[in-house]
Scaffold this active site. Structure first.
Site, PDB file in Angstrom:
ATOM      1  N   SER A 152       3.977  41.464  53.046  1.00 51.49           N
ATOM      2  CA  SER A 152       2.891  41.572  53.928  1.00 51.49           C
ATOM      3  C   SER A 152       2.748  43.444  53.816  1.00 51.49           C
ATOM      4  O   SER A 152       3.597  43.810  53.713  1.00 51.49           O
ATOM      5  CB  SER A 152       2.990  41.047  55.317  1.00 51.49           C
ATOM      6  OG  SER A 152       1.954  41.581  56.321  1.00 51.49           O
ATOM      7  N   TYR A 209       8.360  38.949  63.226  1.00 55.40           N
ATOM      8  CA  TYR A 209       7.979  38.454  61.823  1.00 55.40           C
ATOM      9  C   TYR A 209       7.746  39.592  60.894  1.00 55.40           C
ATOM     10  O   TYR A 209       8.261  39.403  59.717  1.00 55.40           O
ATOM     11  CB  TYR A 209       6.390  38.185  62.232  1.00 55.40           C
ATOM     12  CG  TYR A 209       5.232  37.978  61.106  1.00 55.40           C
ATOM     13  CD1 TYR A 209       5.550  36.736  60.207  1.00 55.40           C
ATOM     14  CD2 TYR A 209       4.694  39.046  60.814  1.00 55.40           C
ATOM     15  CE1 TYR A 209       4.890  36.799  59.114  1.00 55.40           C
ATOM     16  CE2 TYR A 209       3.853  39.084  59.724  1.00 55.40           C
ATOM     17  CZ  TYR A 209       3.863  37.802  58.782  1.00 55.40           C
ATOM     18  OH  TYR A 209       3.065  38.031  57.901  1.00 55.40           O
ATOM     19  N   LYS A 251       9.664  39.971  57.114  1.00 52.15           N
ATOM     20  CA  LYS A 251       9.042  40.389  55.575  1.00 52.15           C
ATOM     21  C   LYS A 251      10.067  41.414  55.144  1.00 52.15           C
ATOM     22  O   LYS A 251      10.266  41.503  53.732  1.00 52.15           O
ATOM     23  CB  LYS A 251       7.765  40.826  55.950  1.00 52.15           C
ATOM     24  CG  LYS A 251       6.821  39.658  56.324  1.00 52.15           C
ATOM     25  CD  LYS A 251       6.787  38.518  55.170  1.00 52.15           C
ATOM     26  CE  LYS A 251       6.075  37.239  55.576  1.00 52.15           C
ATOM     27  NZ  LYS A 251       6.140  36.049  54.678  1.00 52.15           N
TER      28      LYS A 251
END
Ligand code: UD1
Length: 344
Positions: A127, A152, A156
């Protein structure tokens, strides 16, 4: 014989679109999904779109023994596209361990089992969140990785490192990390799209649900940012264009075209649009008026980010093609179809 690809999270939003594009390109697909944020009837819709029913197993990537058995049941899988992950930024702040367990252990299990089952390639869903607020825009793949704003985002970053370290250790794996910007829109058939559980966290599902009357009003989180109209800027990428980038990445791995064993690409349009611009384009291209109000900023939001997609354009021969108007119309058509199906 068709080459076999495992798609984890294949009944999800980006996963389902990618399964169709893989099938259209002649790949055989095996889907696994724990259905935590999707439903099994997506498999029926994939079949309606592509004319081919993919193999589907309800399986959680945390289940190591289950994964091991899956690779034995479906021998000859050549590569994996790993979408399965938890992805709500706010929830990750409240439940960090859930996010670290789900997102890290799933990838670890797959990387661990790949050599045993002769699976040589993996495409990982990363991302633009790894860039944080970039110092230079548009952002290139060479931009420094900033401290993550949420658990989150951290998963990544860590997952990118897990792939790098595993390959560096000599594991016989080739990987492509795709850094998505903001995927939006739906399949042109309106048979596949984004179906968030409960109140949407992301902008476009909130827009279409408000337009439909499911939500009373869209809140625009802040108009006092240092941007031309004061709202945040994002790079909104059509989900089918994004899905196609995965097929190209798989082709590249399986045809031995990679220049390095781990490659990283931005998957964006190169165009930054503000939240307010997006709202106005939605209204103009669908003819539907949107009820919205400006509210205060949302914690953790990045002010502005958009991609420099030149590396993906040149190396992959991939380019975002859909117009923003068509993309927003597709999101609206999907919302209308959900109503027709009695889902929302
Ligand atoms: C975030 C993550 C991204 C992740 C994605 C998945 C960051 C920086 N980005 O994207 O990595 O893949 O979630 O869910 O962590 N907005 C409104 N009103 C709303 C909803 C959103 O104004 O009701 C605004 C937000 O403030 C933001 C923009 O719309 O400026 C886009 O928000 P959203 O769709 O949630 O995506 P990101 O936060 O960019």
């Amino acid at each position: 014989m068709k080459k076999k690809i495992l798609v984890t999270g294949g009944t999800g939003y980006i996963g389902s679109h990618t399964v169709v594009e893989l099938q259209n390109s002649g790949y055989e697909v095996v889907i696994i999904d724990n259905l935590s944020n999707s439903s099994a009837d997506v498999v029926d819709n994939i079949e309606k779109v592509s004319g081919i029913r993919p193999a589907f197993e309800e399986l959680d990537c945390l289940d190591y023994a289950g994964l091991d058995a899956l690779f034995t049941k479906y021998p000859g899988i050549e590569a994996i596209i790993h979408f399965a992950a938890s992805k709500a930024v706010g929830e990750s702040v409240e439940k960090p361990l859930l996010y670290y367990r789900n997102n890290l252990v799933s990838l670890i299990n797959l990387l661990d089992l790949m050599p045993k089952h002769g699976v040589g390639g993996i495409v990982f869903s990363s991302s633009c969140t790894v860039y944080g607020q970039p110092d230079v825009l548009p952002v290139t793949e060479k931009a420094p990785i900033k401290k993550a704003e949420s658990p989150y985002g951290n998963t990544k970053q860590i997952n990118e490192e897990i792939v790098q370290d595993t390959v560096a250790s000599g594991s016989p794996i080739n990987a492509i990390l795709l850094r998505y910007f903001n995927p939006i829109g739906a399949h042109p058939t309106a048979l596949l799209g984004e179906l968030p559980n409960g109140v949407p966290q992301n902008l476009v599902p909130y827009i279409t649900q408000t337009a439909m009357g499911i939500r009373e009003k869209l809140s625009v989180f802040g108009d006092d940012y240092n941007t031309p109209d004061g709202s945040c800027i994002r790079d909104f990428i059509n989900v089918v264009d994004l899905a196609k980038a995965h097929v190209i990445a798989i082709d590249r791995i399986l045809n031995g075209k990679q220049k390095e064993k781990v490659e990283i690409f931005n998957v964006g349009t190169g165009r930054g649009l503000s939240v307010l611009e997006l709202i106005h384009i939605f209204e103009e291209s669908t003819g539907v008026k949107l009820n919205y109000q400006i509210v205060s900023r949302r914690a953790g939001d990045i002010e502005q980010v958009w991609a420099d997609p030149a590396f993906a354009n040149e190396e992959l021969g991939w380019k975002a093609e859909a117009t923003i108007e068509d993309t927003l119309r597709s999101a609206w058509a999907w919302q209308l179809k959900l109503r027709e199906r009695g889902i929302q």
